[in-house]
Design a protein around this motif. Structure first.
Motif, mmCIF file in Angstrom:
data_model
loop_
_atom_site.group_PDB
_atom_site.id
_atom_site.type_symbol
_atom_site.label_atom_id
_atom_site.label_comp_id
_atom_site.label_asym_id
_atom_site.label_seq_id
_atom_site.Cartn_x
_atom_site.Cartn_y
_atom_site.Cartn_z
ATOM 1 N N SER A 132 0.554 -1.349 -0.040
ATOM 2 C CA SER A 132 -0.025 0.200 -0.270
ATOM 3 C C SER A 132 1.216 0.881 -0.301
ATOM 4 C CB SER A 132 -0.348 0.118 1.218
ATOM 5 O OG SER A 132 -0.292 0.038 2.134
ATOM 6 N N LYS A 133 2.201 1.256 0.302
ATOM 7 C CA LYS A 133 2.775 2.438 -0.209
ATOM 8 C C LYS A 133 4.284 2.075 0.705
ATOM 9 C CE LYS A 133 3.714 6.271 3.769
ATOM 10 N NZ LYS A 133 3.805 5.940 4.915
ATOM 11 N N ILE A 134 5.270 2.562 -0.409
ATOM 12 C CA ILE A 134 6.571 2.337 0.140
ATOM 13 C C ILE A 134 7.338 3.964 0.533
ATOM 14 C CG2 ILE A 134 9.335 2.301 -1.397
ATOM 15 C CD1 ILE A 134 7.238 0.503 -3.613
ATOM 16 N N ASP A 135 8.315 3.554 1.337
ATOM 17 C CA ASP A 135 8.950 4.707 1.809
ATOM 18 C C ASP A 135 10.521 4.775 1.448
ATOM 19 O OD1 ASP A 135 7.128 6.506 2.964
ATOM 20 O OD2 ASP A 135 6.611 4.440 4.554
ATOM 21 N N LYS A 156 14.131 0.284 1.378
ATOM 22 C CA LYS A 156 12.908 0.651 0.895
ATOM 23 C C LYS A 156 12.232 0.527 2.519
ATOM 24 C CE LYS A 156 12.906 1.898 -3.087
ATOM 25 N NZ LYS A 156 12.720 1.423 -4.822
ATOM 26 N N THR A 159 5.020 -0.975 3.131
ATOM 27 C CA THR A 159 3.308 -1.732 3.994
ATOM 28 C C THR A 159 3.201 -2.088 3.023
ATOM 29 O OG1 THR A 159 3.473 1.065 4.825
ATOM 30 C CG2 THR A 159 1.617 -0.166 5.177
ATOM 31 N N GLU A 180 -1.802 -4.008 9.436
ATOM 32 C CA GLU A 180 -0.529 -3.446 8.408
ATOM 33 C C GLU A 180 0.328 -4.273 9.229
ATOM 34 O OE1 GLU A 180 -0.222 1.177 8.120
ATOM 35 O OE2 GLU A 180 1.563 1.084 9.174
ATOM 36 N N LYS A 202 5.154 -4.066 8.237
ATOM 37 C CA LYS A 202 6.121 -3.174 7.620
ATOM 38 C C LYS A 202 7.408 -4.096 7.749
ATOM 39 C CE LYS A 202 4.636 1.439 7.545
ATOM 40 N NZ LYS A 202 4.763 2.628 8.518
ATOM 41 N N LYS A 236 6.477 -2.508 -6.545
ATOM 42 C CA LYS A 236 5.533 -1.160 -6.042
ATOM 43 C C LYS A 236 4.474 -0.769 -6.178
ATOM 44 C CE LYS A 236 4.269 -1.887 -11.257
ATOM 45 N NZ LYS A 236 3.960 -3.475 -11.266
ATOM 46 N N VAL A 237 3.479 0.478 -5.790
ATOM 47 C CA VAL A 237 2.319 0.112 -5.077
ATOM 48 C C VAL A 237 1.224 -0.589 -5.905
ATOM 49 C CG1 VAL A 237 0.160 1.455 -3.856
ATOM 50 C CG2 VAL A 237 2.726 2.151 -3.784
#
Ligand code: FES
Length: 400
Positions: free
Chosen positions: A58-61, A68, A71, A120, A122, A142-143
């Protein structure tokens, strides 16, 4: 030897058992037994230990240029409506298909256990030189991508009955991730422990999650983080390595546990330092350090003359012969030929890759040999940490 006193046992009483049993069965209702899933204990066990989970990124930081955080949330379309709860320090194993190769890689959960209840997870992935899976993930995920992952696994968790009230955490590189989860769990009140984290990095720019750790430490007096830099000096940081003196400086009076997670070289160094402190063995815990490489550095390893060998692999009665390098684990060699072997930890601990060696000679490094005596007696090996020394034949057991 003193004879046991059996005078109080009355054999006549036993003759009444069978009629009583028959009577109880006759009185039982004729309705069918409810399905196993309807029992609450079974439902809880299934929720905590699903065979597999389906998630979506759902998310990549981007934490740094080569790190990286991903999530992961439940993929309801594929039937995962909630994520399994976990203990801080556990990992999930991610299934990947890279070209012809299908494999699994373990990644520690860096989020708080509480976040799992909110749907969630991570995981944090750091680029490593020649790291097939790690680099594939960083370059391709990727998301919106859908993934299959295992249930949470592993034993690098705080256990109040075994561990001391204070944990001195020794972390290096991406080995920081299980400690981030533990720090969150302590701050959330899910773990009742004190954490003093000695986090070793080369320079300040190599420190991961500094803001997150500093925030936790500010709000929770049970978490303290000490940054230890080996290649530079900086205000507020210790300089040097994770030595016995440094541990002593921050350790409390009396008992404390030492948990370590980082690269293999860090364990070799830290174990020698810890030995100087005379800490009881049960208080020293190591997280797995990933796939084992380079058996030639072990004193008891005798390299075979030929650099390659043949592995005959038997899967459900069908045999296949593959060419393998003696420098690769049996698991890696099979994966390179597209043969899927169930595997999660890749470090000899979880037992998922348990396979039977039919013939041939192999080498298993002592530090990752998690086999039981019965495994040795009956010729079982863990291909994830087994190196061929000759042509071998092996039976692997694919997942149902
Ligand atoms: S994958 Fe865990 S023991 Fe081999």
């Amino acid at each position: 030897m003193k004879k046991p006193n059996i005078s109080s046992l009355n054999p006549i009483e036993f003759t009444k058992v069978q009629p009583l049993r028959t009577e109880t069965i006759d009185k039982a209702p004729a309705t069918p037994i409810p399905p196993l899933e309807s029992y609450r204990a079974n439902a809880i066990a299934k929720a905590l230990h699903p065979k597999r989970q389906f998630v979506v990124i759902s998310k990549i930081d981007e934490i740094s240029s080569d790190v990286k955080t991903f999530t992961l949330v439940p993929n309801e379309k594929k039937g995962t409506t909630a994520l399994a709860y976990f203990s801080a320090g556990q990992y999930i194993s991610v299934s990947l298909t890279i070209g012809q190769i299908t494999l699994n890689r373990p990644y520690s959960l860096s989020s708080s256990p509480k976040a799992a209840l909110g749907g969630e997870y991570k995981i944090t992935v750091k680029r490593v030189k020649d790291g097939l899976a790690t680099n594939y993930i960083l370059d391709n995920f990727k998301v919106g991508d859908e993934l299959e992952i295992s249930a949470p696994l592993g034993h690098f968790c705080y256990e109040p009955l075994r561990d001391a009230a204070t944990v001195i955490g020794l972390a290096g590189g991406s080995g920081i991730t299980p400690f981030l989860s533990l720090a969150h769990a302590i701050a959330d009140g899910d773990e009742d422990a004190n954490l003093v984290l000695l986090y070793g990095s080369r320079t300040q720019k190599d420190v991961l999650f500094k803001n997150e750790f500093d925030e936790i430490a500010k709000s929770c007096d049970k978490v303290k983080v000490v940054y230890v830099l080996s290649d530079e000096s900086a205000e507020g940081c210790e300089s040097g390595f994770l030595t016995a003196e440094l541990i002593k400086k921050y350790a409390p009076e009396g008992d404390y546990s030492v948990f370590m997670c980082g690269p293999q070289a860090m364990y070799v160094f830290a174990d020698k330092e810890i030995a100087k402190l005379g800490i009881r063995q049960k208080f020293v815990r190591h997280e797995l350090f990933g796939e084992y490489h380079n058996p030639e550095k072990e004193a008891d390893y005798v390299a075979p003359e030929a650099p390659t060998c043949k592995i005959t692999v038997n899967v459900r009665g069908e045999k296949q012969v593959v060419e393998a390098s003696v420098e690769d684990t049996v698991l890696s060699s099979l994966e390179k030929h597209g043969i899927r072997v169930p595997a999660h930890c890749r470090s000899g601990e979880c037992g998922w890759c348990h396979s039977r060696l039919v013939s041939g000679k192999v080498y298993v490094p002592k530090s990752v040999d998690g086999r039981r005596l019965a495994d040795l007696d009956y010729g079982y090996v863990h291909p994830c940490c087994t190196f061929p020394l000759s042509d071998i034949e092996i039976v692997v057991y694919p997942e149902a």
